[in-house]
Design a protein around this motif. Structure first.
Motif, mmCIF file in Angstrom:
data_model
loop_
_atom_site.group_PDB
_atom_site.id
_atom_site.type_symbol
_atom_site.label_atom_id
_atom_site.label_comp_id
_atom_site.label_asym_id
_atom_site.label_seq_id
_atom_site.Cartn_x
_atom_site.Cartn_y
_atom_site.Cartn_z
ATOM 1 N N GLN A 189 0.829 -1.207 0.000
ATOM 2 C CA GLN A 189 0.000 0.000 0.000
ATOM 3 C C GLN A 189 0.866 1.260 0.000
ATOM 4 O O GLN A 189 0.522 2.247 -0.648
ATOM 5 N N SER A 190 1.970 1.209 0.704
ATOM 6 C CA SER A 190 2.880 2.355 0.730
ATOM 7 C C SER A 190 3.457 2.622 -0.659
ATOM 8 O O SER A 190 3.546 3.775 -1.093
ATOM 9 N N TRP A 191 3.855 1.544 -1.353
ATOM 10 C CA TRP A 191 4.376 1.702 -2.707
ATOM 11 C C TRP A 191 3.305 2.237 -3.653
ATOM 12 O O TRP A 191 3.580 3.095 -4.493
ATOM 13 N N GLN A 192 2.091 1.732 -3.528
ATOM 14 C CA GLN A 192 1.007 2.224 -4.375
ATOM 15 C C GLN A 192 0.736 3.692 -4.116
ATOM 16 O O GLN A 192 0.521 4.471 -5.051
ATOM 17 N N GLN A 193 0.769 4.095 -2.854
ATOM 18 C CA GLN A 193 0.551 5.499 -2.504
ATOM 19 C C GLN A 193 1.681 6.375 -3.050
ATOM 20 O O GLN A 193 1.437 7.474 -3.546
ATOM 21 N N ALA A 194 2.903 5.878 -2.970
ATOM 22 C CA ALA A 194 4.044 6.633 -3.488
ATOM 23 C C ALA A 194 3.930 6.821 -5.000
ATOM 24 O O ALA A 194 4.168 7.915 -5.523
ATOM 25 N N TRP A 195 3.566 5.753 -5.702
ATOM 26 C CA TRP A 195 3.405 5.856 -7.153
ATOM 27 C C TRP A 195 2.255 6.783 -7.522
ATOM 28 O O TRP A 195 2.345 7.529 -8.499
ATOM 29 N N LEU A 196 1.181 6.743 -6.763
ATOM 30 C CA LEU A 196 0.041 7.634 -7.013
ATOM 31 C C LEU A 196 0.449 9.088 -6.806
ATOM 32 O O LEU A 196 0.125 9.955 -7.620
ATOM 33 N N THR A 197 1.181 9.345 -5.738
ATOM 34 C CA THR A 197 1.648 10.702 -5.456
ATOM 35 C C THR A 197 2.596 11.190 -6.545
ATOM 36 O O THR A 197 2.501 12.334 -6.996
ATOM 37 N N LEU A 198 3.527 10.329 -6.979
ATOM 38 C CA LEU A 198 4.443 10.685 -8.055
ATOM 39 C C LEU A 198 3.675 10.967 -9.351
ATOM 40 O O LEU A 198 3.973 11.931 -10.057
ATOM 41 N N GLY A 199 2.697 10.151 -9.647
ATOM 42 C CA GLY A 199 1.882 10.366 -10.842
ATOM 43 C C GLY A 199 1.133 11.688 -10.790
ATOM 44 O O GLY A 199 1.057 12.410 -11.787
ATOM 45 N N GLN A 200 0.573 12.031 -9.626
ATOM 46 C CA GLN A 200 -0.118 13.307 -9.478
ATOM 47 C C GLN A 200 0.843 14.477 -9.635
ATOM 48 O O GLN A 200 0.518 15.487 -10.252
ATOM 49 N N LEU A 201 2.026 14.340 -9.072
ATOM 50 C CA LEU A 201 3.031 15.389 -9.196
ATOM 51 C C LEU A 201 3.444 15.582 -10.653
ATOM 52 O O LEU A 201 3.524 16.717 -11.141
ATOM 53 N N LEU A 202 3.686 14.489 -11.350
ATOM 54 C CA LEU A 202 4.063 14.584 -12.757
ATOM 55 C C LEU A 202 2.927 15.170 -13.595
ATOM 56 O O LEU A 202 3.164 15.951 -14.516
ATOM 57 N N TYR A 203 1.708 14.803 -13.283
ATOM 58 C CA TYR A 203 0.566 15.347 -14.014
ATOM 59 C C TYR A 203 0.422 16.845 -13.761
ATOM 60 O O TYR A 203 0.160 17.614 -14.688
ATOM 61 N N SER A 204 0.603 17.261 -12.509
ATOM 62 C CA SER A 204 0.424 18.680 -12.201
ATOM 63 C C SER A 204 1.544 19.532 -12.781
ATOM 64 O O SER A 204 1.342 20.709 -13.077
ATOM 65 N N GLY A 205 2.730 18.976 -12.970
ATOM 66 C CA GLY A 205 3.840 19.742 -13.528
ATOM 67 C C GLY A 205 3.923 19.697 -15.034
ATOM 68 O O GLY A 205 4.661 20.461 -15.645
#
Length: 182
Positions: A6-22
């Motif tokens: 779950q931690s890895w999934q959350q990290a990947w989700l956060t990274l994806g959101q960051l990349l999308y927002s930038g």
């Protein structure tokens, strides 16, 4: 194990959101960061693992060479040049990538601001909330580029200074050659 997943999934989700927002520029910065990180890791590996063994072999080969004096000097110069080339390997590419990171970040800010102004023009609105959210999104690549460059320039400076000190050490003539030329 489930908590780790779950931690890895959350990290990947956060990274994806960051990349999308930038935007696409952050993806480009991520690729450059991966390349820069691998080059820096290689240089640190060379510095702490490979170079000490190369230096021992260099010194051993110099002590084993029993030729004429002019051949000893040529052999020493050849070995030293090989070592100096290995010391400087990838440093110019690292330096270029460090300089490129803030520029790509600024490109992301410019393209983000153009997107913000286009959106405002199409919507026919100058809503401050919309504008501030767009500006925050536009400045994210600059912050990322500057952060990456700052961390990388510290590492580059350390490696470059170490390389320069090591080259100075190599330029000292070996003792047995200095005695032979006296």
């Amino acid at each position: 194990m489930n908590a780790l997943s779950q931690s890895w999934q959350q990290a990947w989700l956060t990274l994806g959101q960051l990349l999308y927002s930038g935007g696409w520029v952050l993806v480009l910065l991520l690729v450059i960061t991966a390349l820069l990180s691998s080059l820096l890791l290689e240089r640190y590996w060379f510095r702490f693992v490979s170079y000490p063994q190369l230096l021992i072999n260099y010194q051993r080969r110099l002590m084993q060479k029993q030729s004429a004096k002019h051949l000893q000097a040529a052999y020493w110069l050849s070995l030293r040049c090989d070592m100096e080339l290995k010391l400087d390997q990838h440093l110019s590419l690292i330096k270029s990538l460090v300089g490129l990171c803030p520029l790509i970040g600024l490109l992301g800010t410019v393209t983000g601001m153009i997107h913000v102004f286009d959106t405002m023009a199409l919507a026919g609105s100058s809503d401050p909330k919309l504008m501030s959210a767009g500006i925050a999104r536009a400045t994210l690549p600059t912050m990322a580029g500057m952060s990456i460059a700052l961390i990388a320039v510290i590492n580059f400076t350390y490696l470059k200074r170490w390389s320069s000190r090591s080259k100075l050490f190599l330029q000292q003539r070996p003792q047995h050659l200095a005695k032979g030329n006296s």
